[in-house]
Design an enzyme around this catalytic site. Structure first.
Site, PDB file in Angstrom:
ATOM      1  CD1 TRP A 102      -2.338  -2.181   1.466  1.00 35.05           C
ATOM      2  CD2 TRP A 102      -3.091  -0.859  -0.180  1.00 35.05           C
ATOM      3  NE1 TRP A 102      -3.418  -2.797   0.872  1.00 35.05           N
ATOM      4  CE2 TRP A 102      -3.894  -2.021  -0.129  1.00 35.05           C
ATOM      5  CE3 TRP A 102      -3.372   0.113  -1.146  1.00 35.05           C
ATOM      6  CZ2 TRP A 102      -4.962  -2.239  -1.011  1.00 35.05           C
ATOM      7  CZ3 TRP A 102      -4.434  -0.093  -2.015  1.00 35.05           C
ATOM      8  CH2 TRP A 102      -5.211  -1.256  -1.950  1.00 35.05           C
ATOM      9  CG  ASP A 172      -3.718   4.131   3.554  1.00 34.87           C
ATOM     10  OD1 ASP A 172      -4.805   3.951   4.138  1.00 34.87           O
ATOM     11  OD2 ASP A 172      -3.412   3.575   2.481  1.00 34.87           O
ATOM     12  CE  LYS A 196      -9.391  -2.790   2.774  1.00 35.14           C
ATOM     13  NZ  LYS A 196      -8.414  -1.898   2.194  1.00 35.14           N
TER      14      LYS A 196
END
Ligand SMILES: *Cc1c(COP(=O)(O)O)cnc(C)c1O
Length: 360
Positions: A102, A172, A196
């Site tokens: 990511w 993030d 999530k």
């Protein structure tokens, strides 16, 4: 009806009481005669839902007064472009800490807008740890430092908040937000997709310190200009209304569970059930440095890849789904976000023990 134990990395399991309430209110929210999906975002019913969700989120994280909370669209990947557009503020460079898939994606996207300095990376160690703070080569003139709090694929998580001096820290937090208390004041900006740990996909939460607002690049789309959205209370465009409603129910559920301190305790207990087992048997391996292991995503491999299919088949027979690891790392991955019960993780641990005994 039987519900499975859903270990999906995202979109992921939601708390069952939230789904029940949403089902009950589907055709008629609170006597309005409408589904939340059918309401004007500027009507009094939805405005109340929106305000309550914002207030509950702010309470959960202890939002300081000098921060804005935005409920936007575009997802985490959208933010990889939107954050540089908003936060360069006349500067040209951004520092990144590369901890896996990511962070790598964020770096690639930011290069369209800025000069990127990878101030530290654990790529040479196959992203199995967080680079220690004393190895970071930070640029004091950087617009900000970007980290990924929890690498959803690699299962690597920060268990400390880096000190970046006067340079704002951006994170993030897509796969770890609300899993434990957050020291918001240590960050310049936090972003997270909802799917999530907060609700359905479509909602993206941004928390931003207000002194960082107001100097976006002229090319920034208005819908993604943080200042314009803050001034419009996130209603410059139509917000993802149904996703906000469900996330609002999740925030209420979290408060009823005892808030983020209680969630952290439960999440630590869940993670320990799996890591203790992984460490106790050579049949399973987790490659991540112990102090950097994720509480949310637990990747592991079996001693022999040929056992992967039988493992997944047995799991499915026991009502456990979505355990297959990401294609880039192989093996298995158990995502155990807030909505996954201790009971579900215990069932997985029991099955893993049994499987290892049978095939070990
Ligand atoms: C899932 C995820 C994203 C991507 O979110 P999208 O909604 O697909 O844009 C970004 N960052 C992290 C850490 C994630 O886990």
């Amino acid at each position: 009806m039987t519900r499975v134990f859903n270990f999906s990395a995202g979109p992921a399991a939601l708390p069952e009481p939230v789904l029940h309430q949403a089902a009950e209110e589907m055709l008629d929210w609170n006597g309005s005669g409408m589904s939340v999906m059918e309401m004007s975002h500027r009507g009094k019913e939805f405005m109340a839902i929106h305000a309550q969700a914002q207030a509950d989120f702010a309470e959960l994280v202890g939002l300081p007064a000098n921060y804005k909370l935005l409920f936007l669209q575009g997802g985490g990947i959208g933010q990889n472009a939107i954050v540089p557009m908003n936060l360069l503020r006349g500067k040209t460079g951004i520092d990144f800490i590369n901890t896996g898939s990511w962070a790598t994606k964020s770096i690639k996207e930011a290069k369209k807008y800025a000069t990127v300095n990878v101030a530290a990376s654990s790529e040479a160690e196959r992203f199995t740890r967080i680079p220690p703070r004393d190895t970071w080569q930070l640029d004091p003139n950087a617009a900000y430092v970007h980290i990924c709090s929890n690498e959803t694929i690699g299962g690597v998580e920060y268990h400390w908040v880096p000190d970046t001096g006067n340079v704002p820290l951006v994170t993030d937090m897509s796969s770890s937000i609300l899993s434990r208390p957050i020291e918001v004041s240590r960050y310049g900006l936090i972003f997270a997709g909802a799917q999530k740990n907060m609700g359905p996909s479509g909602l993206t939460v941004v928390i931003v310190r207000d002194d960082l607002l107001g100097d976006a690049l002229p090319i920034t789309p208005s819908a993604f200009d943080f200042k314009q959205q803050a001034d419009a209370d996130s209603m410059l465009n139509t917000p993802p209304t149904y996703a906000i409603y469900i996330a609002g129910l999740v925030f209420k559920w979290l408060k009823a569970q005892g808030g983020l301190t209680a969630m952290e305790q439960r999440n630590r207990r869940k993670a320990a059930l799996l890591y203790d087992l992984l460490d106790a048997t050579p049949f399973y391996t987790n490659p991540v440095a112990r102090e950097d292991r994720s509480l949310m995503n637990v990747p592991f491999t079996l001693r022999d890849d040929r056992l992967n299919e039988p493992f997944l088949k047995g799991a499915e027979e026991r009502g456990m789904r979505q355990l297959k690891g990401h294609s880039s790392v192989g093996g298995m991955r158990a995502s155990i976000y807030n909505a996954m019960s201790v009971e579900g993780v215990q069932a997985l641990a029991d099955y893993m023990k049994e499987f290892a005994a049978r095939h070990g």
